[in-house]
Design a protein around this motif. Structure first.
Motif, PDB file in Angstrom:
ATOM      1  N   ASN A 176       0.825  -1.201   0.000  1.00  4.71           N
ATOM      2  CA  ASN A 176       0.000   0.000   0.000  1.00  4.71           C
ATOM      3  C   ASN A 176       0.863   1.257   0.000  1.00  4.71           C
ATOM      4  O   ASN A 176       2.036   1.222   0.381  1.00  4.71           O
ATOM      5  CB  ASN A 176      -0.906   0.023   1.239  1.00  4.71           C
ATOM      6  CG  ASN A 176      -1.890  -1.122   1.259  1.00  4.71           C
ATOM      7  OD1 ASN A 176      -2.471  -1.463   0.231  1.00  4.71           O
ATOM      8  ND2 ASN A 176      -2.090  -1.726   2.420  1.00  4.71           N
ATOM      9  N   ILE A 177       0.255   2.363  -0.413  1.00  5.86           N
ATOM     10  CA  ILE A 177       0.880   3.681  -0.326  1.00  5.86           C
ATOM     11  C   ILE A 177       0.090   4.465   0.723  1.00  5.86           C
ATOM     12  O   ILE A 177      -1.113   4.678   0.564  1.00  5.86           O
ATOM     13  CB  ILE A 177       0.848   4.422  -1.674  1.00  5.86           C
ATOM     14  CG1 ILE A 177       1.520   3.584  -2.765  1.00  5.86           C
ATOM     15  CG2 ILE A 177       1.522   5.792  -1.540  1.00  5.86           C
ATOM     16  CD1 ILE A 177       1.298   4.126  -4.167  1.00  5.86           C
ATOM     17  N   SER A 178       0.746   4.868   1.795  1.00  3.45           N
ATOM     18  CA  SER A 178       0.024   5.521   2.890  1.00  3.45           C
ATOM     19  C   SER A 178       0.093   7.040   2.843  1.00  3.45           C
ATOM     20  O   SER A 178      -0.821   7.721   3.312  1.00  3.45           O
ATOM     21  CB  SER A 178       0.577   5.046   4.238  1.00  3.45           C
ATOM     22  OG  SER A 178       1.975   5.297   4.318  1.00  3.45           O
ATOM     23  N   MET A 179       1.175   7.574   2.289  1.00  2.00           N
ATOM     24  CA  MET A 179       1.404   9.011   2.395  1.00  2.00           C
ATOM     25  C   MET A 179       2.174   9.542   1.193  1.00  2.00           C
ATOM     26  O   MET A 179       3.068   8.877   0.680  1.00  2.00           O
ATOM     27  CB  MET A 179       2.212   9.304   3.671  1.00  2.00           C
ATOM     28  CG  MET A 179       2.478  10.760   3.959  1.00  2.00           C
ATOM     29  SD  MET A 179       0.977  11.651   4.363  1.00  2.00           S
ATOM     30  CE  MET A 179       0.394  10.686   5.763  1.00  2.00           C
ATOM     31  N   ILE A 180       1.794  10.740   0.760  1.00  2.00           N
ATOM     32  CA  ILE A 180       2.579  11.489  -0.214  1.00  2.00           C
ATOM     33  C   ILE A 180       3.266  12.606   0.561  1.00  2.00           C
ATOM     34  O   ILE A 180       2.613  13.494   1.117  1.00  2.00           O
ATOM     35  CB  ILE A 180       1.690  12.071  -1.333  1.00  2.00           C
ATOM     36  CG1 ILE A 180       0.873  10.965  -2.007  1.00  2.00           C
ATOM     37  CG2 ILE A 180       2.555  12.814  -2.342  1.00  2.00           C
ATOM     38  CD1 ILE A 180       1.682   9.819  -2.582  1.00  2.00           C
ATOM     39  N   CYS A 181       4.592  12.533   0.623  1.00  2.00           N
ATOM     40  CA  CYS A 181       5.380  13.510   1.375  1.00  2.00           C
ATOM     41  C   CYS A 181       5.853  14.632   0.456  1.00  2.00           C
ATOM     42  O   CYS A 181       6.141  14.406  -0.719  1.00  2.00           O
ATOM     43  CB  CYS A 181       6.568  12.824   2.031  1.00  2.00           C
ATOM     44  SG  CYS A 181       6.102  11.587   3.252  1.00  2.00           S
ATOM     45  N   THR A 182       5.956  15.826   1.008  1.00  2.00           N
ATOM     46  CA  THR A 182       6.174  17.016   0.193  1.00  2.00           C
ATOM     47  C   THR A 182       7.467  17.765   0.524  1.00  2.00           C
ATOM     48  O   THR A 182       7.647  18.899   0.086  1.00  2.00           O
ATOM     49  CB  THR A 182       4.989  17.985   0.375  1.00  2.00           C
ATOM     50  OG1 THR A 182       4.932  18.393   1.758  1.00  2.00           O
ATOM     51  CG2 THR A 182       3.670  17.330   0.002  1.00  2.00           C
TER      52      THR A 182
ATOM     53  N   ASN B 110      -2.775   9.852   1.936  1.00  2.00           N
ATOM     54  CA  ASN B 110      -2.943  11.203   2.450  1.00  2.00           C
ATOM     55  C   ASN B 110      -1.744  12.059   2.059  1.00  2.00           C
ATOM     56  O   ASN B 110      -0.765  11.556   1.505  1.00  2.00           O
ATOM     57  CB  ASN B 110      -3.123  11.162   3.973  1.00  2.00           C
ATOM     58  CG  ASN B 110      -4.423  10.495   4.377  1.00  2.00           C
ATOM     59  OD1 ASN B 110      -5.469  10.750   3.783  1.00  2.00           O
ATOM     60  ND2 ASN B 110      -4.368   9.626   5.376  1.00  2.00           N
ATOM     61  N   LEU B 111      -1.821  13.351   2.361  1.00  2.00           N
ATOM     62  CA  LEU B 111      -0.767  14.291   1.985  1.00  2.00           C
ATOM     63  C   LEU B 111      -0.144  14.909   3.216  1.00  2.00           C
ATOM     64  O   LEU B 111      -0.845  15.412   4.096  1.00  2.00           O
ATOM     65  CB  LEU B 111      -1.334  15.401   1.093  1.00  2.00           C
ATOM     66  CG  LEU B 111      -0.294  16.372   0.531  1.00  2.00           C
ATOM     67  CD1 LEU B 111       0.383  15.766  -0.702  1.00  2.00           C
ATOM     68  CD2 LEU B 111      -0.930  17.707   0.169  1.00  2.00           C
ATOM     69  N   ASN B 112       1.174  14.884   3.272  1.00  2.00           N
ATOM     70  CA  ASN B 112       1.927  15.460   4.375  1.00  2.00           C
ATOM     71  C   ASN B 112       2.265  16.929   4.101  1.00  2.00           C
ATOM     72  O   ASN B 112       2.588  17.312   2.977  1.00  2.00           O
ATOM     73  CB  ASN B 112       3.211  14.640   4.578  1.00  2.00           C
ATOM     74  CG  ASN B 112       4.358  15.464   5.111  1.00  2.00           C
ATOM     75  OD1 ASN B 112       5.164  15.975   4.353  1.00  2.00           O
ATOM     76  ND2 ASN B 112       4.443  15.596   6.413  1.00  2.00           N
ATOM     77  N   ILE B 113       2.179  17.753   5.141  1.00  2.00           N
ATOM     78  CA  ILE B 113       2.645  19.137   5.078  1.00  2.00           C
ATOM     79  C   ILE B 113       3.768  19.288   6.100  1.00  2.00           C
ATOM     80  O   ILE B 113       3.532  19.278   7.311  1.00  2.00           O
ATOM     81  CB  ILE B 113       1.513  20.141   5.391  1.00  2.00           C
ATOM     82  CG1 ILE B 113       0.389  20.028   4.369  1.00  2.00           C
ATOM     83  CG2 ILE B 113       2.073  21.573   5.428  1.00  2.00           C
ATOM     84  CD1 ILE B 113       0.741  20.498   2.975  1.00  2.00           C
ATOM     85  N   GLY B 114       4.989  19.386   5.611  1.00  2.00           N
ATOM     86  CA  GLY B 114       6.145  19.577   6.482  1.00  2.00           C
ATOM     87  C   GLY B 114       6.708  20.969   6.260  1.00  2.00           C
ATOM     88  O   GLY B 114       6.056  21.981   6.498  1.00  2.00           O
TER      89      GLY B 114
END
Length: 272
Positions: free
Chosen positions: A65-71, A110-114
């Motif tokens: 699975n793909i859990s997160m799209i990191c930015t 989901n999408l990460n905001i760092g």
């Protein structure tokens, strides 16, 4: 809880002290599958530069699975933030993040905001920076809502930014944004630096945390530097966390050893 690992997509430039697997993404997926990982989170800079469908299909075919799209590299390589004093940069950041939301929808992630959120700067008052961030994140949440994508803010140590550092900061910011699909990604490494007590912070964030990063105190292979992962895992169970544990660590001494040794250690303590 499922165990994932961070992998960079091909357009992310290789650099020293990276915290994601880099190189041939398909070979890396094969390795992670062999090592026993359940899935990945993807570090993506620009979806226009990757073969989205092939990447998704390949990971799916491996029954992962793909859990997160990191930015992170949207800021790291391209310098885009939601709180820049320059309107054109803020506009381009939102445009890029919306494309990443589209990709997250395809991945069922989901999408990460760092770091892409930006930071306090001399050109803006602090309340102006916060207003830019809140308005931008509300826009992104509204765009993502019907796509089934949550936007997850990651509190990051002040060594990397001066804006939203602790878990407490993150919770308070969620309360300001006021969107149901705006939650938190918590990183144990950052929490160890910024929070008085990791275990207490996890309990306080139980209604907000949807994704967790693991790394040891020195951000290297799990189990090498004294992080209390056993009690962290126990606390996650106590707060009924059912999300992913994803490893974001320095690829030292190399990425194969880092990935293999870390999951071996983590599975051992999870079974105790």
């Amino acid at each position: 809880m499922k165990i994932h690992y961070q992998v960079a997509t091909p357009e992310v430039t290789k650099s020293p002290n990276v915290t994601s697997m880099q190189g041939d993404i398909y070979e890396n997926i094969d390795k992670l599958k062999r090592y026993g990982y359940d899935g990945v989170e993807l570090m993506v800079r620009d979806t226009d530069l990757i073969d989205q469908e092939r990447i998704i299909s390949y990971i799916k075919d491996k029954e992962m699975n793909i859990s997160m799209i990191c930015t992170g590299e949207v800021y790291g390589e391209d310098g885009l933030t939601l709180t820049s004093s320059k309107k054109e940069i803020r506009k381009e950041a939102i445009k890029r993040l919306k494309k990443l939301i589209n990709f997250a929808e395809k991945c069922r992630a989901n999408l990460n905001i760092g770091r892409v959120r930006g930071f306090y700067c001399e050109e803006l008052l602090e309340n102006e920076t916060e207003e830019f961030a809140i308005n931008s994140l509300r826009e992104l949440c509204e765009y993502a809502e019907n796509k089934g994508v949550s936007i997850l803010m990651e509190p990051v140590t002040r060594l990397q930014t001066n804006f939203i550092n602790s878990t407490k900061d993150g919770i308070e910011f969620c309360q300001k944004v006021k969107k149901d699909n705006f939650k938190l990604m918590l990183d144990i490494y950052h929490m160890n630096i910024e929070d008085p007590c990791i275990l207490k912070s996890l309990k306080e964030a139980r209604d907000y945390v949807k994704h967790v990063h693991f790394a040891d105190n020195n951000r290297r292979i799990l189990g090498n530097c004294g992080m209390d992962f056993k009690n962290i895992l126990k606390t996650l169970k106590e707060i009924e966390y059912e999300g992913v544990i994803s490893l974001e660590i320095f690829q030292i001494p190399n990425q194969d050893v880092a990935a293999k040794k870390s999951i071996e250690y983590l599975k051992t303590i999870m079974e105790e």
